[in-house]
Design a protein around this motif. Structure first.
Motif, PDB file in Angstrom:
ATOM      1  N   VAL A 159       0.833  -1.198   0.000  1.00 14.91           N
ATOM      2  CA  VAL A 159       0.000   0.000   0.000  1.00 14.91           C
ATOM      3  C   VAL A 159       0.869   1.251   0.000  1.00 14.91           C
ATOM      4  O   VAL A 159       0.658   2.180  -0.782  1.00 14.91           O
ATOM      5  N   LEU A 160       1.877   1.250   0.890  1.00 17.17           N
ATOM      6  CA  LEU A 160       2.773   2.404   0.937  1.00 17.17           C
ATOM      7  C   LEU A 160       3.492   2.558  -0.404  1.00 17.17           C
ATOM      8  O   LEU A 160       3.653   3.656  -0.920  1.00 17.17           O
ATOM      9  N   HIS A 161       3.927   1.425  -0.978  1.00 15.53           N
ATOM     10  CA  HIS A 161       4.650   1.490  -2.248  1.00 15.53           C
ATOM     11  C   HIS A 161       3.780   2.095  -3.336  1.00 15.53           C
ATOM     12  O   HIS A 161       4.202   2.991  -4.058  1.00 15.53           O
TER      13      HIS A 161
ATOM     14  N   THR B  53       1.089   3.950  -3.126  1.00 11.52           N
ATOM     15  CA  THR B  53       0.742   5.352  -2.887  1.00 11.52           C
ATOM     16  C   THR B  53       1.913   6.251  -3.244  1.00 11.52           C
ATOM     17  O   THR B  53       1.752   7.291  -3.889  1.00 11.52           O
TER      18      THR B  53
END
Lengths: 58, 257
Positions: free
Chosen positions: A41-43, A45
């Protein structure tokens, strides 16, 4: 620096180190989360940001 | 007072993050999107491309059915290898659009780099002012972008690269060593300190960044060259804005001496 002016507020050495080290820790946490953390998810975004800043990505 | 110092750094970082988002949209993001078009074409075209794809998504292709599915899948390799080795679903946080996700990430990264810069300044006892802000920013750019880029240039989606973990370790170590080296080189008067500083900057480059075994790629080299320069130029602008804004806020509102 050693040349302190009368109008400025002096941080004691201790306060300065506390402020500096907390800034380093929080900053490292934020940069790690946005740039390096291995979470899909962080990647996704931060994908374009990671490439633009030249963080190792993919 | 400590809180005020940290807040000043965060505000400077957010301003620089907004600036960075605008700067990225001019050149860097269009190049990323352009490169992704080639990345999508990759697996369908030819054998070498498929081999390159396998190398990336080795964990996806454990079963023949999985390999077949991934070959037929409309999901782009870029998207597919994001899921490599993890079962977590990807996707952009909070259902944001791609642009908002980038903006959010730039704000977080800006605040992070700003806090790191302020932290270094406080620990070594050299305040960031309006007069020296650009120099602080330039040193930040050298340590975080230019020097690591010698071994690991900013890469486009679809570029071949060595294993992610190894690159991240090399990158983080290079940033730390370069920052320490720059400090010794720029702010210490002793000759020995300057020599040690140069050695620290050179050490990770001599050790060498992890490189991919197979450097073939479907993304045209010209795009890669344009992107590397655009990314370095954009981050230089980001760091200069960050340094100057930090200095301005410190001079105006914090006055730490």
């Amino acid at each position: 620096m050693a040349t302190s002016t009368a109008s400025s507020i002096s941080l004691s050495l201790n306060d300065r180190l506390v402020a500096g080290i907390s800034a380093l820790l929080i900053g490292a946490f934020l940069v790690f989360g946005a740039g390096l953390a291995n979470s899909a998810v962080l990647h996704d975004t931060a994908h374009d940001t990671r490439h633009s800043y030249g963080f190792p990505c993919h | 007072m400590i809180v005020k110092t940290l807040l000043a750094a965060i505000v400077a970082g957010l301003i620089a993050g907004v600036f960075m988002t605008a700067a990225q949209e001019m050149r860097v993001v269009p190049l990323i999107l352009h490169a992704e078009e080639y990345e999508i074409q990759a697996p369908a075209t030819q054998e070498p491309a498929a081999a390159g794809h396998d190398q990336h998504s080795s964990l996806n292709g454990t079963s023949p059915a999985g390999a077949l599915l991934s070959a037929l899948s409309p999901v782009t390799p870029a998207y597919a290898h994001e899921h490599e080795g993890e079962h977590e679903e990807g996707g952009i946080m909070f259902g944001l659009s791609r642009f908002s996700g980038t903006l959010l990430a730039n704000l977080v990264t800006g605040a992070g780099f700003s806090l790191l810069l302020a932290g270094v300044s406080l620990v070594i006892g050299y305040p960031i002012t309006l007069a020296n802000g650009a120099l602080w920013g330039a040193c930040g750019w050298l340590a975080v972008h230019l020097l690591p880029a010698i071994g690991l240039p900013p890469e486009l989606p679809g570029f071949p690269a060595a294993e992610l973990g190894e690159r991240q370790v090399w990158w983080a170590a290079t940033v730390l060593l370069s920052a320490a080296g720059l400090y010794l080189l720029a702010l210490r008067r002793e000759l020995v300190a300057k020599i040690v500083g140069l050695a620290l900057i050179a050490a990770p480059q001599i050790y060498g960044a992890p490189q991919p075994l197979d450097i073939s790629s479907n993304v045209p080299a010209v795009l890669g060259a344009e992107f590397a320069v655009a990314a370095l130029a954009t981050t230089l602008a980001f760091w200069l804005v960050l340094g100057v804004v930090s200095g301005f806020i410190n001079d105006r509102f914090v006055k730490v001496r």
